[in-house]
Design a protein around this motif. Structure first.
Motif, PDB file in Angstrom:
ATOM      1  N   LYS A   1     -12.422   0.434  -0.155  1.00 27.66           N
ATOM      2  CA  LYS A   1     -11.700  -1.158  -0.365  1.00 27.66           C
ATOM      3  C   LYS A   1     -12.310  -1.936   0.779  1.00 27.66           C
ATOM      4  O   LYS A   1     -12.642  -1.759   1.852  1.00 27.66           O
ATOM      5  CB  LYS A   1     -10.052  -0.728   0.180  1.00 27.66           C
ATOM      6  CG  LYS A   1      -9.538  -0.247  -1.128  1.00 27.66           C
ATOM      7  CD  LYS A   1      -7.840  -0.001  -0.636  1.00 27.66           C
ATOM      8  CE  LYS A   1      -7.188   0.610  -1.795  1.00 27.66           C
ATOM      9  NZ  LYS A   1      -5.561   0.725  -1.661  1.00 27.66           N
ATOM     10  N   VAL A   2     -12.421  -3.295   0.052  1.00 28.80           N
ATOM     11  CA  VAL A   2     -13.263  -4.497   0.797  1.00 28.80           C
ATOM     12  C   VAL A   2     -11.851  -5.499   1.243  1.00 28.80           C
ATOM     13  O   VAL A   2     -11.201  -5.620   0.173  1.00 28.80           O
ATOM     14  CB  VAL A   2     -14.204  -4.919   0.126  1.00 28.80           C
ATOM     15  CG1 VAL A   2     -14.691  -6.240   1.049  1.00 28.80           C
ATOM     16  CG2 VAL A   2     -15.388  -4.067   0.106  1.00 28.80           C
ATOM     17  N   VAL A   3     -11.695  -5.707   2.651  1.00 32.26           N
ATOM     18  CA  VAL A   3     -10.895  -6.735   2.588  1.00 32.26           C
ATOM     19  C   VAL A   3     -11.547  -8.049   3.235  1.00 32.26           C
ATOM     20  O   VAL A   3     -12.259  -7.926   3.911  1.00 32.26           O
ATOM     21  CB  VAL A   3      -9.823  -6.331   3.924  1.00 32.26           C
ATOM     22  CG1 VAL A   3      -8.875  -7.253   4.060  1.00 32.26           C
ATOM     23  CG2 VAL A   3      -9.166  -4.817   3.340  1.00 32.26           C
ATOM     24  N   ARG A   4     -10.991  -8.998   2.473  1.00 32.17           N
ATOM     25  CA  ARG A   4     -11.374 -10.371   2.647  1.00 32.17           C
ATOM     26  C   ARG A   4     -10.589 -11.044   3.160  1.00 32.17           C
ATOM     27  O   ARG A   4      -9.215 -11.263   2.821  1.00 32.17           O
ATOM     28  CB  ARG A   4     -12.312 -11.157   1.433  1.00 32.17           C
ATOM     29  CG  ARG A   4     -12.619 -12.333   1.948  1.00 32.17           C
ATOM     30  CD  ARG A   4     -12.930 -13.105   0.586  1.00 32.17           C
ATOM     31  NE  ARG A   4     -12.013 -13.816  -0.021  1.00 32.17           N
ATOM     32  CZ  ARG A   4     -11.984 -14.699  -1.100  1.00 32.17           C
ATOM     33  NH1 ARG A   4     -13.030 -14.827  -1.577  1.00 32.17           N
ATOM     34  NH2 ARG A   4     -10.725 -14.898  -1.464  1.00 32.17           N
ATOM     35  N   VAL A   5     -10.566 -11.711   4.783  1.00 29.92           N
ATOM     36  CA  VAL A   5      -9.469 -12.847   5.108  1.00 29.92           C
ATOM     37  C   VAL A   5      -9.986 -14.102   5.396  1.00 29.92           C
ATOM     38  O   VAL A   5     -11.172 -14.083   5.990  1.00 29.92           O
ATOM     39  CB  VAL A   5      -9.011 -12.194   6.575  1.00 29.92           C
ATOM     40  CG1 VAL A   5      -7.978 -12.984   7.203  1.00 29.92           C
ATOM     41  CG2 VAL A   5      -8.257 -10.716   6.432  1.00 29.92           C
TER      42      VAL A   5
ATOM     43  N   LEU B   1     -19.973  -7.008  -6.045  1.00 32.72           N
ATOM     44  CA  LEU B   1     -18.542  -7.239  -6.286  1.00 32.72           C
ATOM     45  C   LEU B   1     -18.102  -8.581  -7.302  1.00 32.72           C
ATOM     46  O   LEU B   1     -18.856  -9.481  -6.990  1.00 32.72           O
ATOM     47  CB  LEU B   1     -17.715  -7.504  -4.922  1.00 32.72           C
ATOM     48  CG  LEU B   1     -17.396  -6.120  -4.173  1.00 32.72           C
ATOM     49  CD1 LEU B   1     -18.496  -5.202  -3.945  1.00 32.72           C
ATOM     50  CD2 LEU B   1     -16.712  -6.201  -2.908  1.00 32.72           C
ATOM     51  N   PRO B   2     -16.922  -8.237  -7.670  1.00 34.79           N
ATOM     52  CA  PRO B   2     -16.832  -9.559  -8.894  1.00 34.79           C
ATOM     53  C   PRO B   2     -16.328 -10.735  -8.059  1.00 34.79           C
ATOM     54  O   PRO B   2     -15.797 -10.520  -6.755  1.00 34.79           O
ATOM     55  CB  PRO B   2     -15.574  -8.846  -9.787  1.00 34.79           C
ATOM     56  CG  PRO B   2     -15.204  -7.783  -9.023  1.00 34.79           C
ATOM     57  CD  PRO B   2     -16.136  -7.422  -8.225  1.00 34.79           C
TER      58      PRO B   2
ATOM     59  N   SER C   1     -10.596   0.447  -9.241  1.00 37.45           N
ATOM     60  CA  SER C   1     -10.344  -0.590 -10.272  1.00 37.45           C
ATOM     61  C   SER C   1     -11.655  -1.827 -10.827  1.00 37.45           C
ATOM     62  O   SER C   1     -11.508  -2.684 -11.490  1.00 37.45           O
ATOM     63  CB  SER C   1      -8.975  -1.325  -9.960  1.00 37.45           C
ATOM     64  OG  SER C   1      -9.234  -2.037  -8.757  1.00 37.45           O
ATOM     65  N   ASN C   2     -12.271  -1.835  -9.732  1.00 39.23           N
ATOM     66  CA  ASN C   2     -13.290  -2.976  -9.582  1.00 39.23           C
ATOM     67  C   ASN C   2     -12.782  -4.293  -9.580  1.00 39.23           C
ATOM     68  O   ASN C   2     -13.157  -5.255 -10.429  1.00 39.23           O
ATOM     69  CB  ASN C   2     -14.374  -2.733 -10.803  1.00 39.23           C
ATOM     70  CG  ASN C   2     -15.474  -3.710 -10.709  1.00 39.23           C
ATOM     71  OD1 ASN C   2     -16.252  -4.046  -9.432  1.00 39.23           O
ATOM     72  ND2 ASN C   2     -16.054  -3.927 -11.856  1.00 39.23           N
ATOM     73  N   SER C   3     -11.591  -4.495  -8.846  1.00 37.83           N
ATOM     74  CA  SER C   3     -10.846  -5.792  -8.937  1.00 37.83           C
ATOM     75  C   SER C   3     -10.346  -6.124  -7.754  1.00 37.83           C
ATOM     76  O   SER C   3     -10.311  -5.307  -6.706  1.00 37.83           O
ATOM     77  CB  SER C   3      -9.971  -5.483 -10.209  1.00 37.83           C
ATOM     78  OG  SER C   3      -8.874  -4.666  -9.834  1.00 37.83           O
ATOM     79  N   TRP C   4      -9.900  -7.579  -7.450  1.00 39.90           N
ATOM     80  CA  TRP C   4      -9.216  -7.950  -6.489  1.00 39.90           C
ATOM     81  C   TRP C   4      -7.967  -8.142  -6.420  1.00 39.90           C
ATOM     82  O   TRP C   4      -7.187  -8.441  -7.556  1.00 39.90           O
ATOM     83  CB  TRP C   4     -10.061  -9.287  -6.027  1.00 39.90           C
ATOM     84  CG  TRP C   4     -11.381  -9.206  -5.495  1.00 39.90           C
ATOM     85  CD1 TRP C   4     -12.301  -9.382  -6.411  1.00 39.90           C
ATOM     86  CD2 TRP C   4     -11.783  -9.349  -4.134  1.00 39.90           C
ATOM     87  NE1 TRP C   4     -13.517  -9.334  -5.438  1.00 39.90           N
ATOM     88  CE2 TRP C   4     -13.329  -9.298  -4.192  1.00 39.90           C
ATOM     89  CE3 TRP C   4     -11.148  -9.126  -2.934  1.00 39.90           C
ATOM     90  CZ2 TRP C   4     -14.189  -9.337  -3.082  1.00 39.90           C
ATOM     91  CZ3 TRP C   4     -12.190  -8.994  -1.784  1.00 39.90           C
ATOM     92  CH2 TRP C   4     -13.303  -9.065  -1.827  1.00 39.90           C
TER      93      TRP C   4
ATOM     94  N   VAL D   1     -22.214   9.332  -1.871  1.00 45.52           N
ATOM     95  CA  VAL D   1     -21.058   8.591  -2.502  1.00 45.52           C
ATOM     96  C   VAL D   1     -21.628   7.467  -3.597  1.00 45.52           C
ATOM     97  O   VAL D   1     -22.352   6.902  -3.423  1.00 45.52           O
ATOM     98  CB  VAL D   1     -20.319   7.953  -1.362  1.00 45.52           C
ATOM     99  CG1 VAL D   1     -19.034   7.084  -1.764  1.00 45.52           C
ATOM    100  CG2 VAL D   1     -19.629   8.910  -0.454  1.00 45.52           C
ATOM    101  N   SER D   2     -20.848   7.608  -4.688  1.00 43.36           N
ATOM    102  CA  SER D   2     -21.328   6.754  -5.781  1.00 43.36           C
ATOM    103  C   SER D   2     -20.512   5.497  -5.903  1.00 43.36           C
ATOM    104  O   SER D   2     -19.500   5.368  -5.057  1.00 43.36           O
ATOM    105  CB  SER D   2     -20.729   7.536  -7.151  1.00 43.36           C
ATOM    106  OG  SER D   2     -21.101   6.566  -8.383  1.00 43.36           O
ATOM    107  N   LEU D   3     -21.186   4.817  -6.265  1.00 41.29           N
ATOM    108  CA  LEU D   3     -20.681   3.076  -6.371  1.00 41.29           C
ATOM    109  C   LEU D   3     -20.086   2.621  -7.776  1.00 41.29           C
ATOM    110  O   LEU D   3     -19.765   1.660  -8.114  1.00 41.29           O
ATOM    111  CB  LEU D   3     -21.800   2.050  -6.164  1.00 41.29           C
ATOM    112  CG  LEU D   3     -22.013   1.967  -4.710  1.00 41.29           C
ATOM    113  CD1 LEU D   3     -23.519   0.944  -4.454  1.00 41.29           C
ATOM    114  CD2 LEU D   3     -21.090   1.572  -3.695  1.00 41.29           C
ATOM    115  N   ASP D   4     -19.895   3.689  -8.557  1.00 37.58           N
ATOM    116  CA  ASP D   4     -19.370   3.560  -9.825  1.00 37.58           C
ATOM    117  C   ASP D   4     -17.945   3.708 -10.007  1.00 37.58           C
ATOM    118  O   ASP D   4     -17.315   4.402  -9.253  1.00 37.58           O
ATOM    119  CB  ASP D   4     -20.023   4.873 -10.790  1.00 37.58           C
ATOM    120  CG  ASP D   4     -21.496   4.539 -11.271  1.00 37.58           C
ATOM    121  OD1 ASP D   4     -21.974   3.403 -11.237  1.00 37.58           O
ATOM    122  OD2 ASP D   4     -22.217   5.664 -11.315  1.00 37.58           O
ATOM    123  N   SER D   5     -17.254   2.825 -10.665  1.00 38.12           N
ATOM    124  CA  SER D   5     -15.757   2.814 -10.801  1.00 38.12           C
ATOM    125  C   SER D   5     -15.370   3.950 -11.890  1.00 38.12           C
ATOM    126  O   SER D   5     -16.411   4.551 -12.471  1.00 38.12           O
ATOM    127  CB  SER D   5     -15.451   1.609 -11.429  1.00 38.12           C
ATOM    128  OG  SER D   5     -15.965   1.281 -12.847  1.00 38.12           O
TER     129      SER D   5
END
Length: 397
Positions: free
Chosen positions: A148-152, A117-118, A175-178, A356-360
């Protein structure tokens, strides 16, 4: 066999394990296009979920060694060389695994694909010295068809540990973005690997309040909003919800009682308080106080519940006999009766084999268009389709 309609061939392929499907991509271009298509990936995942097939347990020990076993036979599976040195597993969703280190990654153990992840900086005040408590959650937003990944992140004063504020960010695989969303309104749970467990487009966690009161909170991955779910009606002394898990597609809570007993409750209808049902009451014959007990999955015909006992061993609880047994897993040495336990513990995560693919989308559009064109070309000529099916099965045999 070569004269079977395309719909039947697709249905047959959707019931196969990922390892076989990856080999069958080499049969022909139309087969590769079919297996790589988004519709087939979803169909294969749906079949595995509906039939409780292609399931496996992913283990990580205190040395960060990762291995897997089949959830029915408990035989060791070949993962190759997992590319997760110095990473700790968090949670999984639809065959993808979130692992966390300095930078989180998403990993598909079945296809052996990895995506880093970026980076996203913590938006903290200038020169303030802080300590940071950080937890992640991972799930699928069906409304936007996005993972989606959630960071708290919890920020406190570095000198006296006083809580300052929290920051919540969501990563979109599409979108490969946060992006930053409304801050998490509660204190993070302590002693947990993940912030929330995934079910029904939401991440769920137990929030501790004063006077030993708890709430079950859900975070909607689509709207980024928090809402509370009803708890089961609990009576008796020292009763409270210790943790929330997901088992067999249902929300599940662990309720510790006195005398080392633990109850596991299941919410049969999501969001409906009256649907909470006590599944089992478990009392391990151990002299030490209550330890962590995590329900993992129903085994085979659903008459046994697989439990992770504090990273010491796996237990199978028979719902019919109301008895427990230790599950023998290659590579694990049970520590069930070791009171002074200082050995290697483990973390276990239930996964499903998926494509399931990890490509955007930007990375995937070209291959997807090529797949659609190849499939259309194949469908126009039934004779050609029969030819490649015939050759394909000869190769398999």
């Amino acid at each position: 066999m070569q004269n079977l309609p395309q719909e039947i061939v697709t249905d047959i392929l959707s019931r196969l394990p990922v390892k076989s499907l990856l080999r069958f991509r080499c049969v022909s271009k139309p087969w590769r296009s079919l297996i790589d298509s988004k519709d087939f990936v979803k169909l294969h995942l749906h079949q595995s979920t509906k039939t409780n097939s292609n399931r496996f347990l992913l283990f990580e020990d205190t040395l960060l060694d990762i291995f897997a076993v089949d959830l029915d036979s408990f035989e060791r599976l070949d993962l190759g060389d997992p590319p997760l040195n110095d990473y700790g597993m968090a949670n999984s969703c639809n065959g993808l695994v979130l692992a966390v280190s300095d930078r989180p990654v998403l990993w598909n153990p079945s296809t052996r694909k990895l995506k880093e992840l970026p980076p996203t900086p913590l938006e903290s005040p200038g020169d303030v010295k802080v300590y940071v408590n950080e937890l992640y959650g991972f799930g699928y937003d069906s409304k936007s068809d996005d993972y989606k990944v959630v960071r708290v992140t919890e920020v406190g004063d570095g000198q006296d540990g006083e809580y300052l504020y929290s920051e919540t960010k969501i990563y979109s695989l599409k979108s490969n973005s946060w992006k930053r969303v409304e801050d998490y309104p509660h204190i993070l749970p302590s002693g947990k690997r993940v912030w929330g467990v995934y079910l029904n487009d939401a991440l769920h966690t137990v929030v501790k309040h004063c006077h030993h009161c708890e709430s079950i909170m859900a975070f909607d991955l689509g709207t980024a909003e928090h809402h509370e779910l009803p708890r089961p009606d609990l009576t008796g002394e020292n009763i409270g919800v210790a943790s929330v898990e997901v088992m067999g597609g249902y929300l599940t809570v662990l309720v510790p009682r006195k005398m080392n007993r633990s109850e596991i409750w299941v919410m049969k209808e999501y969001g409906v308080k009256e649907s909470w049902t006590k599944l089992l009451c478990f009392a391990p014959p151990m002299p030490e106080p209550y330890m962590n007990l995590t329900p993992l999955a129903y085994l085979k015909k659903g008459d046994e519940v697989l439990l992770n006992y504090d990273g010491r061993c796996l237990l199978a609880y028979s719902l019919r006999k109301r008895a427990v047994r230790i599950v023998d897993v290659p590579g694990l040495v049970p520590q069930f009766y070791d009171v002074a336990f200082f050995g290697t513990s483990f973390y276990a995560e239930v996964c499903v084999g998926s494509l399931v693919s990890l490509d955007s989308p930007s990375e995937d559009d070209g291959s997807e268009k090529q797949s659609i064109q190849s499939q259309e070309k194949a469908n126009k000529d039934n004779n050609n389709r029969d030819d490649f099916l015939s050759v394909g099965f000869k190769l398999v045999l």
